[in-house]
Design an enzyme around this catalytic site. Structure first.
Site, PDB file in Angstrom:
ATOM      1  N   ASP A 127       0.724  -1.133   0.012  1.00  0.00           N
ATOM      2  CA  ASP A 127       0.087  -0.017  -0.073  1.00  0.00           C
ATOM      3  C   ASP A 127       0.873   1.232   0.169  1.00  0.00           C
ATOM      4  O   ASP A 127       0.771   2.212   0.878  1.00  0.00           O
ATOM      5  CB  ASP A 127      -0.768  -0.104   1.115  1.00  0.00           C
ATOM      6  CG  ASP A 127      -2.018   1.203   1.284  1.00  0.00           C
ATOM      7  OD1 ASP A 127      -2.555   1.402   0.020  1.00  0.00           O
ATOM      8  OD2 ASP A 127      -2.347   1.585   2.279  1.00  0.00           O
ATOM      9  N   GLU A 153       4.205  -7.949   6.647  1.00  0.00           N
ATOM     10  CA  GLU A 153       3.020  -8.675   6.292  1.00  0.00           C
ATOM     11  C   GLU A 153       3.190  -9.714   5.258  1.00  0.00           C
ATOM     12  O   GLU A 153       2.272  -9.768   4.438  1.00  0.00           O
ATOM     13  CB  GLU A 153       1.914  -7.622   5.990  1.00  0.00           C
ATOM     14  CG  GLU A 153       1.561  -6.507   7.270  1.00  0.00           C
ATOM     15  CD  GLU A 153       0.606  -5.635   6.922  1.00  0.00           C
ATOM     16  OE1 GLU A 153      -0.037  -5.794   5.854  1.00  0.00           O
ATOM     17  OE2 GLU A 153       0.071  -5.099   7.760  1.00  0.00           O
ATOM     18  N   TYR A 213      -5.602  -3.283  12.576  1.00  0.00           N
ATOM     19  CA  TYR A 213      -6.228  -2.083  12.486  1.00  0.00           C
ATOM     20  C   TYR A 213      -7.470  -2.372  13.009  1.00  0.00           C
ATOM     21  O   TYR A 213      -8.480  -2.163  12.444  1.00  0.00           O
ATOM     22  CB  TYR A 213      -6.175  -1.701  10.866  1.00  0.00           C
ATOM     23  CG  TYR A 213      -4.795  -1.363  10.656  1.00  0.00           C
ATOM     24  CD1 TYR A 213      -4.265   0.198  10.770  1.00  0.00           C
ATOM     25  CD2 TYR A 213      -4.174  -2.193  10.102  1.00  0.00           C
ATOM     26  CE1 TYR A 213      -3.087   0.521  10.225  1.00  0.00           C
ATOM     27  CE2 TYR A 213      -2.806  -1.760   9.596  1.00  0.00           C
ATOM     28  CZ  TYR A 213      -2.440  -0.395   9.818  1.00  0.00           C
ATOM     29  OH  TYR A 213      -1.103   0.080   9.414  1.00  0.00           O
ATOM     30  N   GLU A 241       1.773  -1.768  13.786  1.00  0.00           N
ATOM     31  CA  GLU A 241       1.152  -0.884  13.208  1.00  0.00           C
ATOM     32  C   GLU A 241      -0.433  -1.021  13.767  1.00  0.00           C
ATOM     33  O   GLU A 241      -0.821  -1.944  14.235  1.00  0.00           O
ATOM     34  CB  GLU A 241       0.999  -1.329  11.755  1.00  0.00           C
ATOM     35  CG  GLU A 241       2.288  -1.052  10.818  1.00  0.00           C
ATOM     36  CD  GLU A 241       2.015  -1.251   9.622  1.00  0.00           C
ATOM     37  OE1 GLU A 241       1.060  -1.381   8.848  1.00  0.00           O
ATOM     38  OE2 GLU A 241       3.092  -1.838   8.930  1.00  0.00           O
TER      39      GLU A 241
END
Length: 642
Positions: A194, A436, A489, A525
């Site tokens: 991303d 990731e 998240y 994160e």
């Protein structure tokens, strides 16, 4: 044209030309000269239906400026080329681009010894010619490469340097990608990560000299014992005559505090009584203390042959199943995920931006960040050393999902180059092998066992990590690392809009990671996108209020976890907004930054600042800045009734 061929055509010719020695940063000295080749270069993209036009027409033997059937642009180096022009076809180009420029080499350099050409980074892959002759090639962006070019130069006259750069990402590149063809015939690059796939000559280009017999590499490891520091050094040099190696350690005042013994071997241990240790920011009133390791190569008559000065910091790193220690003191990491990213120049080196970023990092009270998701420029790393900012140093492996043998070779090579470059940096405290990856697949077991073993074969002085996004009971990889890292998240991709569930979810998952692997845990994160200036009361997703409250809920979880003894760090995503590929989920890019892309604070920056300075005060007795809280009213005085 098969896009796979574009990559292969670049490297089959040059594998034997790759330099396998040291990668020391070019520094001038009594025996070395350094010249920058940064500036304005000529830039050309081949015709759309002729991706190999430059090779077919031997552009490396011509001046690009004189080509007539393609458009020639002026391109600043260093910079990413994508956002410099107003042409979307250049921004979104997939495949080869070409650079060239002329440069002058002094006649006196002919007898100086050796001349080297070094690139800080070209993304993603490159070949380099001087005066029409191929001198080197390199694959994997964000890492330096060099070659000796002594015999390729014309001394006392102008020379021509030409670079072919290919930004294509495929299944066995680091990172991975895929190329598709639209109905119009145009190639489009897709990838899972991303952030925008910026490309070009994005870091400095340097021409420098060494003597014929020269210092090739320096490896340093340090340790502390009480107030005594120890510096273990290993010097590699190239020489066809008998030489000795003299090593001196010099403090900031220019005093020699330790030196090698009379044997003058290229290895040894320096003992430094009452040493000034390298401390992280806010852990000590004098963070980031650096010595200079001065290395001199001497002839048998004790004449100076070569000299190189390497900044180093004296500090120790240790870790247990619950903690990370610097100089035998436990540290708690509070910082960011970040990106090398800015308007216009993309990932190009930008010194004013770098200084601005470090000023903001220290203003917020952060003590660490991760080089997500690739190695950052050496100039950025230099300032981390100097300011005492701890670094989790990450290789370019991001979102790996197919574990090919050919990919494993390149993945390991990227780590070799990264560790070779950053092994002497006191700021680097953890090696990150990937971000990731799809570690829920059984193939990840053997793949990451090899990757982590490879890191440990190169450096056992620092712990390792893999930044996981898969559920704790699904991964096949974290059993091999020293420190557990995970991204989640909550309140955004999971339970969006439901902030009340965050503390329970974060505490439960972090605890599960520790209980399964019995290792320290970092949340690498968390966060949510925020559009600057958007306000809602009560808070609503995408508003500045929502980002602040999302952070507060995580803070509650982090403080609960800190009392349990195994949780050693919190990293918000992200330091600043950054550009991504064009998708309907991104409004001009990723907006999870606490700073805008132009480095101005959102409400979340002020909120995080209060958090990080409170941690620094609690943990390290740091002094709060005077402007942390604005005056509101005099303290309330409660009068007891008589």
């Amino acid at each position: 044209m098969n896009t796979r061929f574009l990559i292969l055509s670049l490297f089959l010719q040059v594998k034997s030309e790759t330099y396998h020695g040291g990668i020391l940063y070019p520094r001038p000295s009594e025996t070395r000269q350094v010249v920058s080749l940064d500036g304005l270069w000529n830039f050309v993209i081949p015709q759309p239906n002729r991706p190999l036009q430059g090779f077919d027409e031997h552009w490396y033997k011509k001046n690009l400026k004189e080509l007539t059937d393609v458009e020639v642009h002026i391109m600043p180096v260093p910079s990413s080329y994508n956002d410099i022009t107003t042409n979307w076809k250049i921004r979104d180009h997939v495949g080869l681009v070409w650079y060239d420029r002329k440069f002058f080499v002094p006649k006196s350099w002919y007898q100086i010894g050796r001349v080297w050409l070094r690139f800080g980074s070209v993304s993603y892959a490159s070949q380099v010619w001087i005066n029409g002759r191929l001198v080197m090639g390199h694959e994997i962006g964000h890492l330096p490469f060099l070659a000796e070019v002594t015999d390729f130069l014309i001394y006392g006259k102008e020379n021509l340097i030409t670079v072919a750069c290919d930004n294509t990402l495929l299944a066995d590149t680091v990172p991975q990608g895929k190329v598709d063809t639209l109905e119009t015939g145009r190639l489009v690059q897709t990838y899972n990560f991303d952030f925008f796939n910026y490309a070009g000559i994005d870091r400095p280009v340097t021409l420098y000299t060494t003597p014929k017999n020269y210092i090739d590499d320096i490896t340093v490891a340090t340790e502390t014992d009480g107030d005594v520091g120890f510096v273990d050094y290993r010097i590699s040099y190239i020489s066809d005559v008998n030489v000795t190696c003299r090593v001196s350690l010099i403090d900031k005042k220019g005093n020699v505090v330790a030196k090698s013994d009379e044997r003058d071997e290229p290895y040894g241990i320096l003992e430094v009584p009452k040493a000034n240790f390298w401390w992280p920011y806010l852990m000590d009133p004098n963070p980031g203390y650096l010595y200079t390791l001065q290395v001199e190569l001497l002839s048998e008559h004790r004449d100076l042959i070569d000299k190189y000065s390497q900044p180093i910091g004296i500090r120790s790193i240790a870790w247990t199943n619950t903690s990370l220690l610097i100089n035998n003191r436990p540290v708690y990491l509070h910082g960011f995920g970040r990106h090398e990213d800015s308007d216009i120049r993309g990932k190009g080196l930008d010194l004013p931006l770098i200084i601005r970023d470090y000023n903001l990092i220290r203003w917020v009270g952060a003590n660490a960040y991760r080089t997500s998701h690739y190695p950052y420029a050496e100039e950025i790393m230099d300032l981390a050393d100097e300011f005492g900012i701890m670094i989790i140093d990450e290789c370019p492996s991001v979102d790996t999902e197919a574990f090919y043998d050919s990919l494993l070779i390149k993945h390991k090579n990227s780590l070799t180059e990264l560790i070779k470059r950053d092994k002497n940096r006191p700021s680097v405290i953890i090696w990150s092998a990937a971000n990731e990856p799809r570690t829920q697949y059984p193939q990840a077991l053997g793949y990451f066992k090899e990757v982590i073993n490879h890191i440990k074969s190169l450096d056992i002085t620092r712990p390792t990590t893999i930044v996981e996004a898969q559920p704790v009971n699904s991964v096949y990889s974290s059993q091999f690392v020293d420190i557990i890292s995970f991204n989640r998240y909550n309140g955004w991709y999971v339970n969006g809009g439901n902030l009340d569930v965050i503390p329970l979810s974060v505490v439960a998952e972090a605890t599960a990671w520790h209980e399964k692997f019995n290792k320290p845990v970092i949340m690498q994160e968390y966060g949510g996108d925020t559009l600057e200036g958007l306000h809602f009361t009560p808070d609503f997703i995408w508003s500045e209020e929502y980002q602040v409250n999302l952070m507060s809920k995580h803070f509650q979880a982090f403080d609960q976890l800190r009392t349990r003894g195994f949780f050693i760090g919190e990293f918000i995503w992200n330091f600043a907004d950054f550009k991504t590929a064009q998708t309907f989920t991104r409004v001009g890019g990723n907006k999870k930054g606490i700073f805008t892309r132009s480095r101005q604070p959102k409400a979340s920056a002020h909120h995080l600042r209060k958090r990080y300075w409170a941690l620094a005060t609690q943990l390290y007795n740091a002094t709060l800045p005077n402007d942390l809280y604005n005056y509101v009213a005099p303290p309330v005085v409660v009068h007891e009734e008589l």
